[in-house]
Design a protein around this motif. Sequence first.
Motif, PDB file in Angstrom:
ATOM      1  N   LYS A 138      -0.393   4.418  -9.839  1.00  0.00           N
ATOM      2  CA  LYS A 138      -0.537   5.246  -8.638  1.00  0.00           C
ATOM      3  C   LYS A 138       0.412   6.444  -8.648  1.00  0.00           C
ATOM      4  CE  LYS A 138      -1.949   2.037  -5.003  1.00  0.00           C
ATOM      5  NZ  LYS A 138      -1.485   1.434  -3.756  1.00  0.00           N
ATOM      6  N   GLY A 158       2.316  -0.852  -8.796  1.00  0.00           N
ATOM      7  CA  GLY A 158       1.638   0.406  -8.581  1.00  0.00           C
ATOM      8  C   GLY A 158       0.429   0.674  -9.430  1.00  0.00           C
ATOM      9  N   TRP A 159       0.345   0.101 -10.610  1.00  0.00           N
ATOM     10  CA  TRP A 159      -0.817   0.267 -11.482  1.00  0.00           C
ATOM     11  C   TRP A 159      -1.241   1.722 -11.636  1.00  0.00           C
ATOM     12  CZ3 TRP A 159      -1.583  -3.829 -14.316  1.00  0.00           C
ATOM     13  CH2 TRP A 159      -1.143  -5.051 -13.844  1.00  0.00           C
ATOM     14  N   GLU A 206       1.959   4.799  -1.318  1.00  0.00           N
ATOM     15  CA  GLU A 206       1.220   5.899  -1.904  1.00  0.00           C
ATOM     16  C   GLU A 206       2.200   6.956  -2.392  1.00  0.00           C
ATOM     17  OE1 GLU A 206      -2.020   5.746  -2.268  1.00  0.00           O
ATOM     18  OE2 GLU A 206      -2.261   3.927  -1.090  1.00  0.00           O
ATOM     19  N   ASP A 237       4.791   0.479 -14.078  1.00  0.00           N
ATOM     20  CA  ASP A 237       4.726   1.763 -13.395  1.00  0.00           C
ATOM     21  C   ASP A 237       6.031   2.562 -13.464  1.00  0.00           C
ATOM     22  OD1 ASP A 237       2.596   3.290 -12.358  1.00  0.00           O
ATOM     23  OD2 ASP A 237       3.384   3.128 -10.343  1.00  0.00           O
ATOM     24  N   ASN A 290       0.809  -1.210   0.000  1.00  0.00           N
ATOM     25  CA  ASN A 290       0.000   0.000   0.000  1.00  0.00           C
ATOM     26  C   ASN A 290       0.845   1.263   0.000  1.00  0.00           C
ATOM     27  OD1 ASN A 290      -2.467  -1.360  -0.023  1.00  0.00           O
ATOM     28  ND2 ASN A 290      -2.314  -1.732   2.166  1.00  0.00           N
TER      29      ASN A 290
END
Length: 147
Positions: free
Chosen positions: A70, A67-68, A8, A102, A6
């Motif tokens: 992000k 990360g697709w 960010e 990514d 997760n």
Amino acid sequence: MLSNFNFEVGTPAEEFVRNINISNNLIRRPSVEYMTPAITAYYVNNVKISHNDILDCPYTGISLGWGWGKGVKNSGNNTISYNKIENVLYKLKDGAHIYTLDFLNGTVIENNYLIKSGEWKGGIYLDNGTQGVTVRNNVAQDIEKWL
């Protein structure tokens, strides 16, 4: 270090796996039960994957990045070089000998020898928002679609 995926935007570089060498390994028929890549490095910085000999992967040989889209930007400065990867994607699709995903600023994929893949793809697959990667001096043999 975080114990999940997760990450960010703004995650500090100290939270990433970094300064690792994965070198001089002989890998045969990996991942036949769970169909994962032979070598996987998701959110990483300054990781060097080199001089490995990988054979018979039902999915991908080396997977780098996550990360697709992000936009997590501390992954990067990685090197995938001088690997021999043969016979991938004989069970699954949507992968490659070397697969990236990514943002990977400053990453270099060079001097790899990529041989034979299943019918879908193979070679070097820069997927979903891959950016900041230099690809040079790789050899592909018996691969219909390689980049």
